[in-house]
Structures are given as C-alpha cells and as structure tokens.
Write an enzyme that holds these catalytic residues in place. Structure first.
Site, PDB file in Angstrom:
ATOM      1  N   GLN A 108       0.846  -1.195   0.000  1.00  0.00           N
ATOM      2  CA  GLN A 108       0.000   0.000   0.000  1.00  0.00           C
ATOM      3  C   GLN A 108       0.881   1.244   0.000  1.00  0.00           C
ATOM      4  OE1 GLN A 108      -3.380  -0.514   3.096  1.00  0.00           O
ATOM      5  NE2 GLN A 108      -1.853  -2.026   3.673  1.00  0.00           N
ATOM      6  N   ASN A 109       2.197   1.052   0.132  1.00  0.00           N
ATOM      7  CA  ASN A 109       3.097   2.196   0.310  1.00  0.00           C
ATOM      8  C   ASN A 109       3.375   2.923  -1.002  1.00  0.00           C
ATOM      9  OD1 ASN A 109       3.139   1.342   2.906  1.00  0.00           O
ATOM     10  ND2 ASN A 109       5.179   0.433   2.830  1.00  0.00           N
ATOM     11  N   VAL A 110       3.422   4.239  -0.916  1.00  0.00           N
ATOM     12  CA  VAL A 110       3.673   5.048  -2.122  1.00  0.00           C
ATOM     13  C   VAL A 110       5.157   5.431  -2.247  1.00  0.00           C
ATOM     14  CG1 VAL A 110       1.302   5.927  -2.168  1.00  0.00           C
ATOM     15  CG2 VAL A 110       3.091   7.268  -1.015  1.00  0.00           C
ATOM     16  N   HIS A 126      -1.581   1.643  -4.067  1.00  0.00           N
ATOM     17  CA  HIS A 126      -1.920   3.058  -3.896  1.00  0.00           C
ATOM     18  C   HIS A 126      -1.029   3.999  -4.709  1.00  0.00           C
ATOM     19  CE1 HIS A 126      -4.046   1.908   0.132  1.00  0.00           C
ATOM     20  NE2 HIS A 126      -4.764   1.610  -0.928  1.00  0.00           N
ATOM     21  N   CYS A 134      -1.727  14.254 -15.082  1.00  0.00           N
ATOM     22  CA  CYS A 134      -2.456  15.487 -15.368  1.00  0.00           C
ATOM     23  C   CYS A 134      -3.789  15.464 -14.620  1.00  0.00           C
ATOM     24  CB  CYS A 134      -2.701  15.579 -16.876  1.00  0.00           C
ATOM     25  SG  CYS A 134      -3.642  17.055 -17.323  1.00  0.00           S
ATOM     26  N   CYS A 138      -5.600  15.203 -19.647  1.00  0.00           N
ATOM     27  CA  CYS A 138      -5.608  15.710 -21.029  1.00  0.00           C
ATOM     28  C   CYS A 138      -5.214  14.635 -22.038  1.00  0.00           C
ATOM     29  CB  CYS A 138      -4.676  16.912 -21.154  1.00  0.00           C
ATOM     30  SG  CYS A 138      -2.931  16.472 -21.022  1.00  0.00           S
ATOM     31  N   GLY A 196       2.982  -4.644   8.966  1.00  0.00           N
ATOM     32  CA  GLY A 196       3.071  -3.200   9.208  1.00  0.00           C
ATOM     33  C   GLY A 196       1.929  -2.402   8.631  1.00  0.00           C
ATOM     34  N   ASN A 222       3.140  -6.802  13.381  1.00  0.00           N
ATOM     35  CA  ASN A 222       2.874  -5.403  13.701  1.00  0.00           C
ATOM     36  C   ASN A 222       3.416  -5.130  15.096  1.00  0.00           C
ATOM     37  OD1 ASN A 222       1.440  -2.828  14.279  1.00  0.00           O
ATOM     38  ND2 ASN A 222       0.295  -3.333  12.431  1.00  0.00           N
TER      39      ASN A 222
HETATM   40  C1  BJW Z   1       4.835  -1.201  12.591  1.00  0.00           C
HETATM   41  C2  BJW Z   1       6.061  -0.613  12.715  1.00  0.00           C
HETATM   42  C3  BJW Z   1       7.129  -1.403  12.680  1.00  0.00           C
HETATM   43  C4  BJW Z   1       4.545   1.010  12.799  1.00  0.00           C
HETATM   44  N1  BJW Z   1       6.909  -2.721  12.548  1.00  0.00           N
HETATM   45  N2  BJW Z   1       4.562  -2.449  12.455  1.00  0.00           N
HETATM   46  C5  BJW Z   1     -16.333   5.013   5.075  1.00  0.00           C
HETATM   47  C6  BJW Z   1     -16.212   6.360   4.766  1.00  0.00           C
HETATM   48  C7  BJW Z   1     -15.407   6.782   3.679  1.00  0.00           C
HETATM   49  C8  BJW Z   1     -14.750   5.876   2.889  1.00  0.00           C
HETATM   50  C9  BJW Z   1     -14.878   4.543   3.215  1.00  0.00           C
HETATM   51  C10 BJW Z   1     -15.671   4.116   4.278  1.00  0.00           C
HETATM   52  N3  BJW Z   1     -15.581   2.750   4.340  1.00  0.00           N
HETATM   53  C11 BJW Z   1     -14.750   2.341   3.373  1.00  0.00           C
HETATM   54  C12 BJW Z   1     -14.338   3.407   2.665  1.00  0.00           C
HETATM   55  C13 BJW Z   1     -13.404   3.372   1.521  1.00  0.00           C
HETATM   56  C14 BJW Z   1     -12.007   3.871   1.863  1.00  0.00           C
HETATM   57  C15 BJW Z   1     -11.592   3.281   3.198  1.00  0.00           C
HETATM   58  O1  BJW Z   1     -11.146   2.157   3.304  1.00  0.00           O
HETATM   59  N4  BJW Z   1     -11.712   4.065   4.275  1.00  0.00           N
HETATM   60  C16 BJW Z   1     -11.447   3.566   5.631  1.00  0.00           C
HETATM   61  C17 BJW Z   1     -10.320   4.379   6.251  1.00  0.00           C
HETATM   62  C18 BJW Z   1     -12.710   3.636   6.416  1.00  0.00           C
HETATM   63  N5  BJW Z   1     -11.168   3.411   0.788  1.00  0.00           N
HETATM   64  C19 BJW Z   1     -11.022   4.114  -0.329  1.00  0.00           C
HETATM   65  O2  BJW Z   1     -11.540   5.193  -0.484  1.00  0.00           O
HETATM   66  C20 BJW Z   1     -10.219   3.457  -1.427  1.00  0.00           C
HETATM   67  N6  BJW Z   1     -10.937   3.523  -2.631  1.00  0.00           N
HETATM   68  C21 BJW Z   1     -12.107   2.920  -2.783  1.00  0.00           C
HETATM   69  O3  BJW Z   1     -12.628   2.221  -1.930  1.00  0.00           O
HETATM   70  O4  BJW Z   1     -12.668   3.140  -4.011  1.00  0.00           O
HETATM   71  C22 BJW Z   1     -14.006   2.702  -4.245  1.00  0.00           C
HETATM   72  C23 BJW Z   1     -14.407   3.259  -5.598  1.00  0.00           C
HETATM   73  C24 BJW Z   1     -14.791   2.392  -6.583  1.00  0.00           C
HETATM   74  C25 BJW Z   1     -15.184   2.908  -7.823  1.00  0.00           C
HETATM   75  C26 BJW Z   1     -15.163   4.274  -8.052  1.00  0.00           C
HETATM   76  C27 BJW Z   1     -14.759   5.153  -7.057  1.00  0.00           C
HETATM   77  C28 BJW Z   1     -14.378   4.628  -5.815  1.00  0.00           C
HETATM   78  C29 BJW Z   1      -8.920   4.231  -1.639  1.00  0.00           C
HETATM   79  C30 BJW Z   1      -8.027   4.172  -0.454  1.00  0.00           C
HETATM   80  C31 BJW Z   1      -6.794   5.038  -0.710  1.00  0.00           C
HETATM   81  C32 BJW Z   1      -5.930   5.158   0.534  1.00  0.00           C
HETATM   82  N7  BJW Z   1      -4.989   6.193   0.313  1.00  0.00           N
HETATM   83  C33 BJW Z   1      -3.958   6.436   1.325  1.00  0.00           C
HETATM   84  C34 BJW Z   1      -3.152   7.670   0.893  1.00  0.00           C
HETATM   85  C35 BJW Z   1      -2.233   7.298  -0.281  1.00  0.00           C
HETATM   86  C36 BJW Z   1      -1.537   8.497  -0.816  1.00  0.00           C
HETATM   87  C37 BJW Z   1      -0.538   9.093   0.140  1.00  0.00           C
HETATM   88  O5  BJW Z   1       0.321   8.410   0.714  1.00  0.00           O
HETATM   89  O6  BJW Z   1      -0.619  10.296   0.299  1.00  0.00           O
HETATM   90  O7  BJW Z   1      -3.118   5.286   1.428  1.00  0.00           O
HETATM   91  S1  BJW Z   1      -4.597   6.633   2.963  1.00  0.00           S
HETATM   92  C38 BJW Z   1      -3.266   5.791   3.774  1.00  0.00           C
HETATM   93  O8  BJW Z   1      -3.786   4.600   4.396  1.00  0.00           O
HETATM   94  C39 BJW Z   1      -2.333   5.336   2.648  1.00  0.00           C
HETATM   95  C40 BJW Z   1      -1.979   3.959   3.093  1.00  0.00           C
HETATM   96  O9  BJW Z   1      -1.500   3.206   2.011  1.00  0.00           O
HETATM   97  C41 BJW Z   1      -3.261   3.463   3.696  1.00  0.00           C
HETATM   98  C42 BJW Z   1      -3.096   2.316   4.653  1.00  0.00           C
HETATM   99  O10 BJW Z   1      -2.343   2.701   5.750  1.00  0.00           O
HETATM  100  P1  BJW Z   1      -1.282   1.694   6.380  1.00  0.00           P
HETATM  101  O11 BJW Z   1      -0.249   1.376   5.394  1.00  0.00           O
HETATM  102  O12 BJW Z   1      -1.990   0.570   7.010  1.00  0.00           O
HETATM  103  O13 BJW Z   1      -0.587   2.635   7.457  1.00  0.00           O
HETATM  104  P2  BJW Z   1      -1.066   3.001   8.928  1.00  0.00           P
HETATM  105  O14 BJW Z   1      -0.318   4.199   9.339  1.00  0.00           O
HETATM  106  O15 BJW Z   1      -2.532   3.032   9.039  1.00  0.00           O
HETATM  107  O16 BJW Z   1      -0.573   1.756   9.787  1.00  0.00           O
HETATM  108  C43 BJW Z   1       0.776   1.487  10.010  1.00  0.00           C
HETATM  109  C44 BJW Z   1       0.848   0.272  10.915  1.00  0.00           C
HETATM  110  O17 BJW Z   1       2.194  -0.069  11.072  1.00  0.00           O
HETATM  111  C45 BJW Z   1       0.271   0.520  12.320  1.00  0.00           C
HETATM  112  O18 BJW Z   1      -0.625  -0.549  12.628  1.00  0.00           O
HETATM  113  C46 BJW Z   1       1.497   0.465  13.232  1.00  0.00           C
HETATM  114  O19 BJW Z   1       1.212  -0.143  14.487  1.00  0.00           O
HETATM  115  C47 BJW Z   1       2.432  -0.378  12.426  1.00  0.00           C
HETATM  116  N8  BJW Z   1       3.868  -0.151  12.623  1.00  0.00           N
HETATM  117  N9  BJW Z   1       5.856   0.789  12.851  1.00  0.00           N
HETATM  118  C48 BJW Z   1       5.653  -3.208  12.449  1.00  0.00           C
HETATM  119  N10 BJW Z   1       8.393  -0.953  12.784  1.00  0.00           N
HETATM  120 ZN    ZN Z   2      -2.438  17.764 -19.122  1.00  0.00          ZN
END
Ligand code: BJW
Ligand code: ZN
Length: 251
Positions: A108-110, A126, A134, A138, A196, A222
């Site tokens: 999931q990491n960018v 992601h 764009c 375009c 993680g 984790n």
């Molecule tokens: C360690 C450690 C160490 C620390 N060792 N562990 C209700 C309301 C609104 C929306 C929704 C809803 N229910 C569901 C949704 C959909 C939504 C969603 O899931 N929301 C939930 C939050 C509720 N999902 C979406 O919107 C997705 N799209 C979608 O569903 O589209 C449907 C669609 C279909 C057709 C047309 C249109 C739409 C898209 C999700 C995109 C997520 N984007 C982000 C930002 C990316 C860009 C950027 O980086 O700027 O992605 S959000 C952010 O969260 C990022 C991550 O990839 C993602 C996941 O986070 P991750 O990797 O789990 O990180 P953390 O920080 O949460 O956790 C880290 C963990 O590591 C912790 O547990 C620590 O304990 C641990 N840790 N150090 C081991 N050393």
């Molecule tokens: Zn353009």
C-alpha cells in the site's frame, strides 16, 4: 516478563516451517514496513493523521479546493522520503522475491523502498509519490519526477500546462483495476502475511479475508494489535524489520 520487542521464538520457528514448504506466500505491506527507514506512518501516536486531516489532503475534493496546500504536503513528504533508505524488512522481502516466484509482495506504500531494495513483480495498490499525472486528464501519459524538491508547487502538466496531481490513490478514488485483480490473484496462497499495516483501509484490508476464505494460513506482523489481530491465525508483535530478519535466518 518477556521483552515485547523480541519476536516470539516458537511462533517464528513454526512460521518458518510453514514458509519452507509453502507453495505460495503473499505479503501485504503497509506504512509500518517503512517506519524504520524514517517514513512516517499515517495512524498511531506519531502518524501523519495526528497532525494533518486526511479529508483536507488526501481526497480529490481537497485537491479541487486547494491544490497548493495539497502539493505543499506532498512536496514535504517527497523531500522526507528522498532521504530514506530501504531497511531490513524491504531487503528481506526483496531477497525472497529474487529467490523464487512463490514469494509475492503487495504494497500500500507510495514510497519506492520495496523497488529500491529490488523486489520483483511488486503490486502497488496506492500508486507512487514519485509519479505525476495530469489533473485534467488531457490524455498525456503519467510521468516520473524523482527530485527531492519540485521545480514549482503546484507542478504543471508538460502537455497542456494545467495542474499536475500526485500519482497516488486518494480516499474515494478507485484503485487501478489491474492492480486489484493482481492482488486478488495473489490471495490464492498457502501463507498470507499482513506486515506493518493498520488493516483499516479498503479494499487492501479485504485481501486478508479473501486469503483466509481461500484457505491461506494468515499472519500479522505489527508492533501492536490491529483490527486484523482477531482474524489472523498467528500474530507476531514486534518491529517487522526485526521479525522478517529473524525469520530469514530460519529459512
Ligand atoms: C509497525 C512498525 C514497525 C509502525 N513494525 N509495524 C467510510 C467512509 C469513507 C470511505 C470509506 C468508508 N468505508 C470504506 C471506505 C473506503 C475507503 C476506506 O477504506 N476508508 C477507511 C479508512 C474507512 N477506501 C477508499 O476510499 C479506497 N478507494 C475505494 O474504496 O474506491 C471505491 C471506488 C470504486 C469505484 C469508483 C470510485 C471509488 C482508496 C483508499 C486510498 C488510501 N490512500 C492512502 C493515501 C495514499 C496516498 C498518500 O500516501 O498520500 O493510502 S490513505 C493511507 O492509508 C495510505 C496507506 O496506504 C493506507 C493504509 O495505511 P497503512 O499502510 O496501514 O498505514 P497506517 O499508518 O494506518 O498503519 C501502520 C501500521 O504499522 C500501524 O498498525 C502500526 O502499528 C504499524 N507499525 N511501525 C511493524 N516498525
Ligand atoms: Zn495535461
């Protein structure tokens, strides 16, 4: 009192035995895998969402409202990530994918740290912070800009001169269907590891359930318990870079 940063020896040995004989192993990584490299996570005590609002910065609506603010945040994160190096977690996973195609990684990491470590056939759910697209769509192809600092904020599309956007997936945006299909295929495995990740963002978090229902042995790595802990067959709590390095020595 057991040292909570020492991965459980028995769990590691049992998991290593499973991994040695597994036909296919899939690891789904999240921000915690890059934490030891200095990339901030999103959730938790030091997470980005403590000081920044996801709805102000990581949605298409936020970009529409204030592209400058959104780009300032991305420019800051890009500069921070440019100084980071892959850690033991990236390196171990990369070496496994290089050893045999039965090891697969979905992230999931960018950041590019899995790629920089040499991970093969990585599925990136992601997108990439180093990719630009764009905003008006375009018709130009997405392009890469790996500079730590951008030439201008917000950057512009080289073809139409309109606004460029980061090549990442924001909340409410659909993931690339090819990536989702590839990740779905990889849930057909003997062992599925969530490494993680807080396991709250969908559809990524759903792959654990898919793998489980397809018969995989499921594992969480984790530093703390998450929503996935109750669901998985084995939870190993400790820094994932340490857990993976320890596991590697047992394979
Ligand atoms: C360690 C450690 C160490 C620390 N060792 N562990 C209700 C309301 C609104 C929306 C929704 C809803 N229910 C569901 C949704 C959909 C939504 C969603 O899931 N929301 C939930 C939050 C509720 N999902 C979406 O919107 C997705 N799209 C979608 O569903 O589209 C449907 C669609 C279909 C057709 C047309 C249109 C739409 C898209 C999700 C995109 C997520 N984007 C982000 C930002 C990316 C860009 C950027 O980086 O700027 O992605 S959000 C952010 O969260 C990022 C991550 O990839 C993602 C996941 O986070 P991750 O990797 O789990 O990180 P953390 O920080 O949460 O956790 C880290 C963990 O590591 C912790 O547990 C620590 O304990 C641990 N840790 N150090 C081991 N050393
Ligand atoms: Zn353009």
């Amino acid at each position: 009192m057991p040292d909570q940063h020492q991965p459980d020896e028995r769990a590691l040995s049992a998991l290593a035995a499973r991994l040695r004989t597994a036909r296919a192993v899939t690891v789904l990584t999240g921000a915690g895998v890059s934490a030891a490299s200095g990339v901030p996570t999103f959730r938790g005590a030091d997470g980005l969402w403590r000081n920044f609002s996801a709805s102000d910065l990581a949605t298409p609506e936020a970009f529409e409202r204030d592209p400058h603010l959104v780009w300032e945040w991305y420019a800051w994160r890009r500069a921070l990530m440019a100084a980071c190096q892959p850690n033991a977690a990236h390196q171990v996973l990369a070496s496994w994918t290089q050893r045999h195609e039965r090891w697969r990684v979905i992230t999931q990491n960018v950041d590019d740290l899995h790629l920089r470590a040499g991970t093969r056939d990585l599925v990136r759910l992601h997108g990439s912070i180093w990719k630009l697209r764009c905003w008006r769509d375009c018709g130009c192809a997405p392009w890469r800009d790996e500079r730590a600092s951008l030439p201008e904020v917000p950057p512009r599309c080289p073809q139409c001169g309109g606004l460029a956007r980061p090549g990442v997936v924001w909340f409410g945006e659909a993931l690339d269907p090819d990536d989702v299909a590839a990740a779905h295929r990889l849930t057909d495995c003997d062992v599925f590891v969530m490494a993680g990740t807080s396991a709250v963002v969908y559809p990524a978090a759903g792959f654990l359930h898919q793998a489980h229902s397809r018969g995989a042995f499921t594992v969480e790595m984790n530093v703390e318990a998450t929503d996935a802990t109750r669901v998985v067959d084995m939870a190993i709590h400790g820094p994932v870079e340490q857990t993976l390095a320890e596991l590697d020595t047992r394979l």
